[in-house]
Write a protein that holds these residues in place. Structure first.
Motif, mmCIF file in Angstrom:
data_model
loop_
_atom_site.group_PDB
_atom_site.id
_atom_site.type_symbol
_atom_site.label_atom_id
_atom_site.label_comp_id
_atom_site.label_asym_id
_atom_site.label_seq_id
_atom_site.Cartn_x
_atom_site.Cartn_y
_atom_site.Cartn_z
ATOM 1 N N ARG A 428 0.827 -1.207 0.000
ATOM 2 C CA ARG A 428 0.000 0.000 0.000
ATOM 3 C C ARG A 428 0.864 1.261 0.000
ATOM 4 O O ARG A 428 0.565 2.241 -0.683
ATOM 5 N N ASP A 429 1.949 1.236 0.762
ATOM 6 C CA ASP A 429 2.846 2.389 0.770
ATOM 7 C C ASP A 429 3.507 2.572 -0.591
ATOM 8 O O ASP A 429 3.671 3.699 -1.070
ATOM 9 N N LEU A 430 3.881 1.454 -1.227
ATOM 10 C CA LEU A 430 4.465 1.545 -2.561
ATOM 11 C C LEU A 430 3.461 2.105 -3.558
ATOM 12 O O LEU A 430 3.821 2.951 -4.401
ATOM 13 N N ASP A 431 2.216 1.662 -3.479
ATOM 14 C CA ASP A 431 1.182 2.209 -4.370
ATOM 15 C C ASP A 431 1.028 3.712 -4.166
ATOM 16 O O ASP A 431 0.871 4.480 -5.129
ATOM 17 N N THR A 511 6.675 -1.554 7.397
ATOM 18 C CA THR A 511 5.385 -1.282 6.777
ATOM 19 C C THR A 511 5.461 -0.193 5.719
ATOM 20 O O THR A 511 4.493 0.016 4.997
ATOM 21 N N THR A 512 6.592 0.514 5.628
ATOM 22 C CA THR A 512 6.800 1.495 4.571
ATOM 23 C C THR A 512 8.091 1.162 3.854
ATOM 24 O O THR A 512 8.966 0.466 4.386
ATOM 25 N N VAL A 513 8.206 1.679 2.634
ATOM 26 C CA VAL A 513 9.403 1.388 1.843
ATOM 27 C C VAL A 513 10.650 1.926 2.542
ATOM 28 O O VAL A 513 11.681 1.249 2.619
ATOM 29 N N ARG A 514 10.554 3.121 3.090
ATOM 30 C CA ARG A 514 11.728 3.714 3.738
ATOM 31 C C ARG A 514 12.125 2.941 4.988
ATOM 32 O O ARG A 514 13.312 2.620 5.178
ATOM 33 N N ALA A 515 11.158 2.622 5.835
ATOM 34 C CA ALA A 515 11.474 1.893 7.069
ATOM 35 C C ALA A 515 12.003 0.505 6.749
ATOM 36 O O ALA A 515 12.965 0.033 7.379
ATOM 37 N N ALA A 516 11.408 -0.164 5.786
ATOM 38 C CA ALA A 516 11.865 -1.502 5.438
ATOM 39 C C ALA A 516 13.283 -1.473 4.882
ATOM 40 O O ALA A 516 14.115 -2.335 5.211
ATOM 41 N N ALA A 517 13.596 -0.481 4.031
ATOM 42 C CA ALA A 517 14.947 -0.393 3.468
ATOM 43 C C ALA A 517 15.976 -0.092 4.553
ATOM 44 O O ALA A 517 17.077 -0.649 4.541
ATOM 45 N N ASN A 518 15.645 0.782 5.495
ATOM 46 C CA ASN A 518 16.574 1.068 6.589
ATOM 47 C C ASN A 518 16.846 -0.186 7.416
ATOM 48 O O ASN A 518 18.010 -0.497 7.729
#
Length: 902
Positions: A428-431, A511-518
Motif C-alpha cells: 500500500r505504501d508503494l502504491d 510497513t513502509t518502503v523507507r522503514a523496510a529499506a533502513n
C-alpha cells in the motif's frame, strides 16, 4: 508428437474412429452414454459440468453461451476457496484483466502461487457472468493452505497438461501428461495446438446446442481417463495422487452446493480433465479419507496485476499459452478476426516507419486464407497469419516479424486491480508513492532519465534504489545517454507480476518502503561477509537516502576495515567508498564519516601494496593490476573531493615528492579538477569552482577569506595524497621482484597523470625490453603499459615508445616468440580498428623516423613544418561567430567574408 503417440497408444485404441471424427469436427459425440448436459425444453441434466481449457477463448465463449442457456443458481469455479471473499472485486470498474489470484504463506511470503486469469479465460467469464446476474460464485479447488504446504522445488497447484499441450513431459505417463496431444494424434494432427484451434477456437456460438462442445470434450476425456486407469500398473505418480485429492475436495464442494441450491441449480467450470472424476459417484467417506492429514500453512490471498507475457508460462492452473495477444484478439473481435488482426499488424508496422498500404493488408488476408485452404483448416490460424505477415507485410524479413510476435502475438498488456484489494502494508505504501511520484508500473520496458537536482526526480531515484535494496527489481540502473554527471541517473524499468511476491517478502522488514529499506540495510551490514559488501551497502544507503541506516553501516565498515589486512579486499572496497563521497553535494548527504574511512583505507593501501605485489603469479598479477586501476581512479576522485592527509613520508620511508609544477605541456594541475590542467595556471581553478572542488563563492564553508583558506588546505591535503600514491607507483615501477605486468602499469599510470616525463617513461621501457629481460616478462610489461583504454593512442602519438616495442619484438628469439605471442595478441587486439590500422602504417613506414626528423626537415607527406597563417585566418570569423564573441565584423568595422569562409 512422437512421444505423445507412443504414450497414448491405449487411448488411441479406446477412442473409436467415429468418435474421433466427431471431435475433430467440433460436433457432439453420439452412440455413447451422454456424460454431459442433455438440453431439453425445461429439463437440463444437473450438475452442469463445463470442462474447459484454461485461457482458451473458444472455451470462454462456450461457457458464456452455456451459462446463458442453463441459468444456474450457483456457479462453482476451479480455484482456491480462500479467495471467495475476493470475488466481488471482479466487478469493480478498476479491475482490468489480466489479473491473478496470489496466495502466499504468511510466515514465508516467498512460498507463493498464482492463479492467472485473462479477459478470455473461462474462469474469468464465469465470474463476471455470476456477478452480472446476481448469482453466487465460489471457488472449489483444494485450499491454498494445503497447496502451499505441498510446494517444494516445483510449481504449486500444477495440473496435468490437459490444458497445456506444449508442456508435456516425454517421461511422464502419456495420457495424463498430454491428453489433448493424444486426441490430436488420434484425429490425425501432428500439432495439438492446431487441433485445438480447429476444433474449438475457430467455432462460433450459433443457434445450435450450446452444451455440445462440453459433451464432446467430456466424453473424450472420459475415454482417455479410462485408458489411463487401465494402464496404472506402472504405478501412480505424485501428480496423480494430488489430482485425486483435489478431485475429492471438489466433489465434496459440489455436494454441499447441491444441498444448498438444489440438485438442479449448480454449474461447475473446471479443467476438462477433471470432469469425468466429478461426474462419477464416489462415497463421501472415501473422499473425506483422502483429505485427512494434509499439511497446512497459514495463507493469505489477494488480486495482483498480471501480464500477457506471463500468461505464456504455467501458473497455478498449470496452463501456459504461446500467443495470449492472439487469443485475446480472437475473443474480442466481433467478426472477421483475420482481417482485423492483419489491420492491427499493419498499424504496428507503420508506427515503426515501415511502408504498409491497404493493398498489403488485402494481399496478406488472401494469402492467409489460401494457406488455410491448402492445409485443410476451416479458418486461417496463427501459423497462417504469421506466414502471411512475414511474406507480404515484412517482405520476407524475420526482424519485423519478430517485432509483431513480441508486441502483438504475445504483448505487454498489464492488468490493474482496484485500490480496495487486500495488500500488505508495504504494498500500500508503494502504491501511494507510485501515485505521488507519477511513476506508473508498466509491463513494457522503458528508460527513465532522472535529474537529481529536481525534487521529484530525486525522490524517484531514492524509491528505485530502496526497492533494489529490498530485492524488488523494478528498475535497473544503466549508463546515461545524455550525460555522466552525478546529478543524472538513467533507469530501465519493467514491472513483472512476480515483484508483488517480492514486495510481500520485503514486508517483514517494515510497513513502509523507507522503514523496510533502513531495517534491511542494517541487517545486511551485520550479515555481510566481506569488506567490499559493506562498502557497496554504504553506497546503496547514500543513493537511497537511508539516513537512519547509514551510521550503523558505517560502524560496521570502520570495524571491518580496521581488522581486514588483505590488500585486495581494501582495494575492492575503496572505489565504492570514494564514489559515495561524490553523492553528498547533489543528494545533500553528510559524508564526513565516509571521508575518514576512505582516507584511512587509502593510507593502508599505500603502505601494504608494494609488499603485496612481490612474487605474484600470472593470474594474481592480473587481479592486482585491476586493483591498481581501481585505486588509481579512487585517488583521482578523492582529489576532487579534497580528501587527504598532510604530506609526509611515502611507503617504506620513501619521502613524498612535492607537487610537480606541471606536466609535459608545462601546465599546472588544477587541484580538485580531475586531472585537468590550466597552461601556466599555477594551480588556479577555472571559473565556476574553488580550489579542491569547493564552490568559488565559498558557500559550502562560509564564504570570504575563510572559505578560501579552507579550500587551500583541502587542496594541499589532496595533493599530499596524490603525491604518496605516485611514490607507490614509482616504487612498484623500479622493483625487479614485482611482475612485469604491474611494473608496466605503474609507469603508464604515472605517465598519464603527468608525474612522469615521457623521456623517463621511454628509458624505463628500454630497460624493461633490454636483451637481458626474459621475453615473457617483457611481454607482460608491454601489456601493463599499453594495454587497456588509450594504450594504442599512446603508441600512435609517441613513436619513440612504438619504436622501442617494434625493436624489441623483432629481436625476440624464434623459440620464445610463440610464448609471448598470446600476451601480445591479447594486448593489441583490444585496440579499435582505426588505431590498429594506424599502428600498422607507422610500423610499415618505420616507427621513430618522423619523431627523429622533427625540426630537421619536412614532416610527413602532405604536412608543412609550420602553420599556414593565411588559411588559418580564413576560418577565424566563423569560429568567432559560432562562439558568439562578436557580430562577425573585422578590425576595420567591415563585415568579415563569412560566406567565403564557409
Amino acid at each position: 508428437m512422437t512421444d505423445a503417440r507412443a504414450g497414448a497408444s491405449a487411448g488411441t485404441e479406446a477412442v473409436s474412429a467415429k468418435r474421433s471424427e466427431k471431435v475433430r469436427e467440433g460436433g457432439p459425440v453420439t452412440g455413447v452414454r451422454s456424460a454431459g448436459i442433455d438440453r431439453r425444453d425445461d429439463d437440463t441434466r444437473w450438475p452442469a459440468l463445463f470442462g474447459v481449457r484454461h485461457h482458451g477463448p473458444g472455451s470462454a465463449r462456450a461457457v458464456r453461451a452455456a451459462l446463458d442457456a442453463a441459468r444456474p443458481r450457483a456457479v462453482l469455479i476451479e480455484g482456491p476457496p480462500e479467495a471467495d471473499a475476493l470475488i466481488p472485486l471482479a466487478a469493480d470498474p478498476d479491475m482490468r484483466p489480466p489479473v491473478a489470484l496470489l496466495a502466499h504463506a504468511v510466515d514465508e511470503p516467498g512460498r507463493s502461487a498464482f492463479w492467472p486469469m485473462a479477459g478470455f479465460s473461462p474462469e474469468w467469464v464465469a465470474l463476471r457472468w455470476a456477478l452480472e446476474h446476481g448469482v453466487p460464485a465460489r471457488f472449489i479447488d483444494l485450499p491454498a493452505t494445503h497447496t502451499l504446504a505441498w510446494q517444494g522445488e516445483e510449481d504449486v497447484g500444477e495440473e496435468p497438461a490437459a490444458v497445456t499441450p506444449d508442456s508435456a513431459a516425454p517421461h511422464a505417463a502419456g495420457l495424463r501428461a498430454d491428453p489433448l496431444g493424444t486426441l490430436a494424434a488420434t484425429a490425425g494432427y501432428d500439432d495439438a495446438e492446431r487441433w485445438w484451434e480447429d476444433v474449438v477456437e475457430h467455432r462460433t456460438v450459433g443457434t445450435g446446442n450450446p452444451f455440445a462442445p462440453f459433451t464432446a470434450l467430456e466424453e473424450a476425456m472420459e475415454a482417455l481417463r479410462e485408458a489411463a486407469d487401465d494402464g496404472e500398473a506402472r504405478g501412480e505418480g505424485e501428480e496423480d495422487a494430488r489430482d485425486r485429492v483435489r478431485e475429492a475436495y471438489m466433489r465434496l464442494q459440489v455436494r454441499a452446493a447441491r444441498k444448498e441450491f438444489g440438485d438442479d441449480g449448480v454449474a461447475v467450470v473446471c479443467g476438462a480433465w477433471h470432469v469425468p472424476a466429478l461426474r462419477r459417484p464416489a462415497p463421501v467417506a472415501a473422499d473425506r479419507a483422502l483429505l485427512k492429514g494434509l499439511p497446512k500453512v497459514r495463507a493469505e490471498l489477494t488480486w495482483v496485476p498480471w501480464t500477457h507475457r506471463r500468461l505464456a508460462r504455467a501458473g497455478g492452473y498449470g496452463a501456459g499459452i504461446d500467443a495470449p495477444g492472439w487469443y485475446a484478439h480472437l475473443f474480442d473481435a466481433p467478426d472477421r478476426p483475420v482481417e482485423r488482426w492483419l489491420t492491427k499488424v499493419a498499424g504496428l508496422l507503420r508506427e515503426e516507419d515501415r511502408i504498409v498500404s491497404p493493398a498489403h493488408v488485402i494481399e496478406a488476408v488472401r494469402l492467409a486464407e489460401t494457406l488455410a485452404a491448402l492445409r485443410g483448416r476451416p479458418l486461417p490460424g496463427l501459423s497462417e497469419t504469421a506466414d502471411a505477415v512475414r511474406a507480404v507485410l515484412c517482405d520476407g524479413s524475420d526482424v519485423p516479424a519478430a517485432l509483431v510476435h513480441d508486441r502483438l502475438v504475445v504483448g505487454d498488456v498489464l492488468g490493474e486491480v482496484p485500490a480496495g484489494a487486500p495488500a500488505v502494508p508495504l504494498q500500500r505504501d508503494l502504491d501511494r508513492l507510485q501515485r505521488r511520484l507519477r511513476l506508473r508500473p508498466e509491463a513494457a520496458e522503458r528508460e527513465l532519465e532522472l535529474d537529481l537536482r529536481k525534487d521529484t526526480d530525486a525522490a524517484r531515484g531514492r524509491l528505485l534504489h530502496r526497492l533494489r535494496l529490498l530485492g524488488v527489481g523494478w528498475g535497473e540502473p544503466v549508463v546515461s545517454r545524455s550525460g555522466t554527471g552525478t546529478f543524472r541517473e538513467t533507469w530501465r524499468l519493467r514491472w513483472e507480476p512476480e515483484l508483488s511476491v517480492r514486495v510481500a517478502e520485503a514486508g517483514v522488514w517494515g510497513t513502509t518502503v523507507r522503514a523496510a529499506a533502513n531495517t534491511k540495510a542494517e541487517e545486511d551490514a551485520v550479515a555481510a561477509r566481506g569488506l567490499a559488501e559493506v562498502t557497496a551497502l554504504a553506497e546503496q544507503c547514500l543513493l537511497a537516502g537511508l539516513s537512519r541506516a547509514l551510521p550503523a553501516v558505517m560502524r560496521v565498515l570502520a570495524d571491518r576495515a580496521a581488522l581486514d589486512t588483505d590488500i585486495g579486499h581494501l582495494a575492492q572496497a575503496l572505489p565504492a567508498l570514494v564514489r559515495s563521497l561524490r553523492y553528498g553535494d547533489v543528494r545533500g548527504t553528510d559524508t564526513r564519516a565516509l571521508t575518514e574511512v576512505a582516507a584511512g583505507l587509502a593510507e593502508r593501501i599505500f603502505v601494504g601494496l608494494p609488499p603485496a605485489c612481490a612474487a605474484l603469479g600470472g593470474e594474481a598479477a592480473e587481479e592486482m593490476r585491476r586493483h591498481m586501476d581501481a585505486v588509481h581512479g579512487a585517488v583521482g576522485l578523492l582529489e576532487e573531493t579534497g580528501v587527504g592527509a598532510n604530506p609526509g613520508e611515502g611507503p617504506e620511508g620513501v619521502p613524498a615528492p612535492a607537487e610537480p609544477s606541471g606536466g609535459a605541456d608545462g601546465g599546472a594541475r588544477v587541484p580538485g579538477g580531475g586531472g585537468a590542467r590550466v597552461p601556466g595556471g599555477g594551480g588556479v581553478r577555472e571559473p565556476g569552482g574553488g580550489e579542491g572542488g569547493a564552490p568559488a563563492d565559498g558557500s559550502a564553508v562560509g564564504g570570504g577569506d575563510a572559505a578560501r583558506d579552507v579550500a587551500d588546505e583541502a587542496a594541499r591535503d589532496s595533493a599530499g595524497l596524490r603525491s604518496r600514491w605516485q611514490a607507490v607507483l614509482r616504487l612498484l615501477a623500479g622493483r625487479d621482484r614485482v611482475p612485469g605486468l604491474i611494473r608496466g602499469r605503474a609507469v603508464r599510470l604515472s605517465l598519464d597523470d603527468g608525474y612522469l616525463d615521457p623521456g623517463e617513461a621511454a628509458r624505463l621501457m628500454g630497460l624493461a625490453l633490454s636483451p637481458g629481460t626474459p621475453p615473457g616478462d617483457a611481454a607482460a610489461w608491454i601489456e601493463g603499459f599499453v594495454g587497456g583504454a588509450g594504450g594504442g593512442l599512446l603508441l600512435v602519438h609517441d613513436e619513440r615508445l612504438l619504436a622501442l616495442v617494434d625493436g624489441w619484438l623483432t629481436g625476440v628469439p624464434a623459440e620464445a616468440f610463440t610464448d609471448v605471442l598470446p600476451l601480445l595478441r591479447r594486448t593489441f587486439s583490444a585496440y579499435e580498428e582505426g588505431v590498429r590500422r594506424t599502428l600498422g602504417e607507422l610500423v610499415r613506414r618505420g616507427p621513430g623516423e618522423r619523431a627523429g626528423a622533427r625540426g630537421a626537415g619536412p614532416g610527413a607527406p602532405g604536412f608543412a613544418d609550420g602553420l599556414d597563417g593565411e588559411r588559418a585566418d580564413a576560418v577565424l570569423p566563423v569560429v568567432r561567430l559560432l562562439l558568439g564573441q562578436d557580430d562577425g565584423r573585422g578590425p576595420d568595422g567591415h563585415p568579415e567574408p563569412v560566406e567565403m569562409a564557409r
